[in-house]
Write a protein that holds these residues in place. Structure first.
Motif, PDB file in Angstrom:
ATOM      1  N   LEU A 107       0.831  -1.197   0.000  1.00 27.42           N
ATOM      2  CA  LEU A 107       0.000   0.000   0.000  1.00 27.42           C
ATOM      3  C   LEU A 107       0.871   1.253   0.000  1.00 27.42           C
ATOM      4  N   LEU A 108       1.899   1.268   0.854  1.00 23.15           N
ATOM      5  CA  LEU A 108       2.811   2.401   0.902  1.00 23.15           C
ATOM      6  C   LEU A 108       3.606   2.528  -0.394  1.00 23.15           C
ATOM      7  N   VAL A 160       5.886   0.358   7.800  1.00 25.41           N
ATOM      8  CA  VAL A 160       6.507   1.683   7.866  1.00 25.41           C
ATOM      9  C   VAL A 160       7.988   1.559   8.216  1.00 25.41           C
ATOM     10  N   VAL A 161       8.293   0.640   9.153  1.00 19.60           N
ATOM     11  CA  VAL A 161       9.678   0.429   9.566  1.00 19.60           C
ATOM     12  C   VAL A 161      10.539  -0.009   8.387  1.00 19.60           C
ATOM     13  N   TYR A 162      10.004  -0.884   7.528  1.00 15.80           N
ATOM     14  CA  TYR A 162      10.764  -1.318   6.358  1.00 15.80           C
ATOM     15  C   TYR A 162      11.236  -0.110   5.547  1.00 15.80           C
ATOM     16  N   LEU A 163      10.319   0.815   5.290  1.00 12.62           N
ATOM     17  CA  LEU A 163      10.671   1.989   4.491  1.00 12.62           C
ATOM     18  C   LEU A 163      11.659   2.886   5.225  1.00 12.62           C
ATOM     19  N   GLN A 164      11.515   3.016   6.540  1.00 10.18           N
ATOM     20  CA  GLN A 164      12.436   3.838   7.327  1.00 10.18           C
ATOM     21  C   GLN A 164      13.850   3.270   7.284  1.00 10.18           C
ATOM     22  N   ILE A 165      13.954   1.948   7.339  1.00 11.45           N
ATOM     23  CA  ILE A 165      15.271   1.310   7.331  1.00 11.45           C
ATOM     24  C   ILE A 165      15.931   1.447   5.972  1.00 11.45           C
ATOM     25  N   VAL A 166      15.143   1.319   4.907  1.00 13.25           N
ATOM     26  CA  VAL A 166      15.684   1.538   3.573  1.00 13.25           C
ATOM     27  C   VAL A 166      16.229   2.960   3.464  1.00 13.25           C
ATOM     28  N   ASP A 167      15.523   3.935   4.019  1.00 10.26           N
ATOM     29  CA  ASP A 167      15.957   5.330   4.001  1.00 10.26           C
ATOM     30  C   ASP A 167      17.262   5.496   4.767  1.00 10.26           C
TER      31      ASP A 167
END
Length: 301
Positions: A107-108, A160-167
């Motif tokens: 979704l994100l 959300v954490v997945y995307l934060q870690i990629v960042d």
């Protein structure tokens, strides 16, 4: 090292230890509250990563402390909600709800990964949430709805954490530093929660159980990291749902947690949704794999 399908089989080892961790959390919940379980789980990881950093002689100081703090708070909230769900719900239900994170990540990704198989992502999101509705509606009694929502929210926050870690990875933050701040925040947050709410004295048996819980979580993360590092990310991501299968079997064998046929159908749809999004959206799989490599202590971390 070139990724191989055989390397992905390490994910099955990770699935076994993740499922065993869920079993130990549920056993520990007979005496300890969710705050205490999160505290001991996080403390084990904090000590492990601190000793690792000291042994390697690397610095824990970060130039991106705001992003690390945001990621750590999000991860802590996801972990706390997941453990709470395990203490209240059937093990298969709690684990499956947490494993909705790929659905939320898809979704994100409609926003952050524009242009890649959007029709497939729309389909998998719809399929996944139909599965969630089927799983929750018939199997959760009214007093358990809060725990059901907590489990679902833990999946959302994990996405959300997945995307934060990629960042953070793009900013050059090493995985062990991200893990350190996550376990530090989780230990402090759950420790304060525990002191304000309830605290039980430990016996030798309790200590052994809590140590085993932390060890299973760490071994699971190590095996998962190896699976994503040596294996095909698509195969590894698909095999990760073995945790749901094993948790379901443990729930039946240890607690006689028999769900309705509609609930099992919901679990199947959620798993299918996650697998389809992993296989049909390579960018999504890479994002999840890259994030997972940085979460040695996540979901558990």
């Amino acid at each position: 090292m070139k990724p191989t399908t055989a390397g992905s089989l390490w994910m099955l080892v990770a699935c076994l230890f993740f499922a065993l961790m869920g079993v130990l959390v549920k056993i520990g919940a007979e005496k300890f509250g969710a705050a205490e379980l999160v505290f001991y789980r996080s403390l084990f990881g904090l000590v492990f990563i601190f000793l690792f950093a000291r042994h390697r002689g690397v610095t824990l100081v970060t130039p991106h402390w705001r992003k690390q703090l945001t990621r750590s708070l999000t991860g802590y909230a996801s972990l706390a909600l997941y453990f709470y769900a395990i203490t209240v719900l059937p093990l298969a239900t709690a684990v499956t709800l947490n494993y909705t994170s790929p659905i939320f990540l898809a979704l994100l990704s409609l926003v952050f990964l524009r242009g890649e198989n959007r029709a497939i992502l729309h389909f998998t999101i719809l399929l996944g949430f139909i599965g969630v509705a089927m799983l929750l509606q018939p199997s959760i009694r009214e007093p358990q709805w809060l725990a059901g929502l907590a489990g679902l929210l833990s999946g959302l926050l994990a996405g959300v954490v997945y995307l934060q870690i990629v960042d953070l990875g793009r900013l050059g933050e090493p995985p062990w530093r991200t893990v350190f701040y996550f376990t530090l925040v989780s230990t402090l947050g759950s420790g304060l929660w525990m002191l304000l709410h309830e605290f039980h004295a430990l016996t030798l048996t309790d200590a052994a159980l809590l140590f085993a819980m932390g060890a299973c979580a760490t071994l699971a993360q190590l095996a998962m990291t190896r699976a994503y590092g040596e294996g095909n990310p698509l195969v590894s991501g698909s095999l990760a749902y073995g945790t749901v299968v094993l948790a379901s079997l443990f729930g039946i064998l240890l607690w006689d947690e028999m769900l309705s046929p509609l609930s099992w159908a919901g679990i199947l749809l959620i798993v299918m949704s996650g697998v389809i999004s992993t296989v049909c959206a390579p960018g999504l799989a890479k994002a999840q794999a890259g994030a997972t490599l940085a979460i040695r202590e996540e979901k558990t971390g």
